[in-house]
Design a protein around this motif. Structure first.
Motif, short mmCIF file in Angstrom:
data_model
loop_
_atom_site.label_atom_id
_atom_site.label_comp_id
_atom_site.label_asym_id
_atom_site.label_seq_id
_atom_site.Cartn_x
_atom_site.Cartn_y
_atom_site.Cartn_z
N SER A 106 10.68 -20.95 -30.83
CA SER A 106 11.16 -20.57 -32.16
C SER A 106 10.31 -21.16 -33.28
N TRP A 108 18.63 -6.34 -29.90
CA TRP A 108 17.43 -6.40 -30.74
C TRP A 108 16.19 -6.43 -29.86
N ASN A 132 15.87 -16.09 -29.24
CA ASN A 132 15.90 -14.81 -28.52
C ASN A 132 15.14 -13.69 -29.22
N ALA A 133 15.01 -13.77 -30.53
CA ALA A 133 14.39 -12.66 -31.28
C ALA A 133 13.11 -13.10 -31.99
N SER A 162 21.53 -10.11 -30.17
CA SER A 162 20.14 -10.58 -30.06
C SER A 162 19.42 -9.88 -28.91
N LYS A 163 20.13 -9.61 -27.82
CA LYS A 163 19.50 -8.94 -26.68
C LYS A 163 19.34 -7.43 -26.95
N PHE A 218 19.18 -16.35 -32.65
CA PHE A 218 18.19 -15.35 -33.08
C PHE A 218 16.78 -15.94 -33.18
N TRP A 271 27.15 -12.28 -30.92
CA TRP A 271 25.83 -12.43 -31.55
C TRP A 271 24.75 -12.61 -30.49
N TYR A 272 25.10 -13.14 -29.33
CA TYR A 272 24.17 -13.14 -28.20
C TYR A 272 23.89 -11.70 -27.77
#
Length: 246
Positions: A59, A156, A109-110, A153-154, A106, A149-150
């Motif tokens: 990150s 996304w 994961n993003a 993120s996936k 995020f 929200w997990y």
């Protein structure tokens, strides 16, 4: 030796699915960088498979740049990038997830997919080839409640995979994703909230084949998508889920 003379970075590779992918890639002839925020774990696995170890916070832009620079210094090129590092928030109502938890999910994961692309894609473009694999999740296709929200993120990550695939195809770069169901990894307890026989039975009841994904399952699927056998495959989000998303 399906990856003979290939070079590969695998993030989140010190344990779980990432370790399974790194081991399989090395067994098939690839030079592998084991990249993980757990630098000690990365070193242990790198020693086991004869690879390179790299501590990285996916990150963080500077940390990702250092990872790419280390790979460039060692190999001169990067043939394969596996964005496997990921985290989740604990199961809870969506409105109870803190802003700090949301931002962290995020970021790992993003944002990490953007940061690694920024460093690795120019090298792949210059070479006229490359394979990128993003490890998403069945959560991005068939979301479970209380992991909102997990899940997002996936989802996304799956859309990013397809967008990357269409943009990078003219440069000879393929981009695919894997959607595993929950597996025997350090994240399993976080997905379930608590690791009890009852919670495991509840999870397994949603998987038609009746078992969790394993690191070996992921290694085999990743090997195919990143090998030349999949030279006509791009923009795919392959479920490795025992039928969970049917």
């Amino acid at each position: 030796m399906r990856l003979a003379e290939k070079t590969a970075i695998v993030t989140g590779a010190a344990s779980g699915f990432g370790a399974g992918i790194a081991r399989r890639f090395a067994a098939e002839g690839a030079a592998v960088m084991v990249a993980d925020v757990n630098a000690g774990g990365a070193s242990a696995l790198a020693d086991e498979i004869g690879g390179l170890a790299q501590g990285v916070d996916v990150s963080d832009a500077a940390s990702v740049a250092a990872m790419a620079a280390a790979a460039r210094a060692a190999w001169g090129r990067i043939d394969i990038l596996v964005n496997n590092a990921g985290i989740t928030h604990l199961p809870k109502p969506m409105e109870d997830v803190t802003e700090e938890e949301f931002d962290r999910v995020f970021a790992v994961n993003a944002k990490s997919v953007y940061l690694t692309a920024r460093e690795v894609v120019p090298m792949m473009k210059a070479a006229g080839r490359g394979a990128i694999l993003n490890v998403a999740s069945t959560a991005g296709v068939s979301p479970r409640p209380r992991l909102n929200w997990y899940n997002a993120s996936k989802g996304w990550m799956i859309t990013a995979t397809r967008a990357m695939a269409i943009e990078l195809a003219p440069f000879g770069i393929r981009v695919n994703a894997l959607n595993p169901v929950a597996g025997e990894t350090p994240l399993l307890k976080s997905f379930m909230g608590e690791d009890t026989p009852e919670m495991r039975a509840k999870f397994l009841a949603t998987i038609p084949l009746g078992r969790f994904s394993t690191p070996e399952d992921m290694g085999s699927a990743a090997l195919y998508l990143c090998s030349d056998e999949a030279s006509m495959v791009t923009g795919v989000a392959m479920e490795v889920d025992g039928g969970r998303c049917i």
